[in-house]
Design a protein around this motif. Sequence first.
Motif: not given
Length: 244
Positions: A13-17, A41-43, A65-66
């Motif tokens: 995952f990107t750590t950018r906001g 997402n988790p799925e 991170p959705d």
Amino acid sequence: MTKQVASILGVPFTTRGFRDSVDYMVERIESGTQTHVVTANPEIVMLAREHRGFRSFVEQAYVVPDGIGIVYAAKWTNQPIYERITGVELLEALMAEADRRHWKVYLLGAHPEVISLAVEKLAERYPNACLVGYRDGYFRQDEEEQIVQEIAEKKPHLLFVALGAPRQDEWMVKYRDQLNASLMMGVGGSFDVISGKVKRAPAVWQKLHLEWFYRLVSQPSRWKRQLAIPRFVLTVLKEKWSSR
């Protein structure tokens, strides 16, 4: 710009906001660099964990991170992801950039009525964006070549694909070298929300991080898909404790 990545169960995952991610995508589009965005997402994480082929697609993409579950997992594992980036909000932010910069946009997927309404709403809200084409997701395999050719001829800056996971990402990876799209993004049910056919959770539910529960209550048929959330949580915690 250096790559800023955190790994959640092997997914980078990107750590950018939110705003930094939008700026980064704009920079890539303006420089002519192709980008494949995955809103995970988790799925999606569990899908990538269980299917090697899908994981290889995700590993090459810009993954945002959705889902609040991803933010919590990052917190539990001491990784710098502090902000969720939902697919529908990212789509709207990119459409706002398209409106400012007169970018070309192509939409693919969803039910015929949904995609027509979504195009209508987006055209009203972002009149300076060039909506160069759209196609619903009910096409046959023998029609794919013609669809790919049409998109390639339009050369969109933004290509939003709503065919559901993992199909939408598999489709984009299969044809990415032919599509001539600067940024490709799988948007799942975002067209349903934009068209007004599906209501997003009220703001108070979003602030309480219960949007997933609102969707489950509104659409009980999602319960099997939602089982990915407790499986994801248990897997993250198990890995955390086993690494101690």
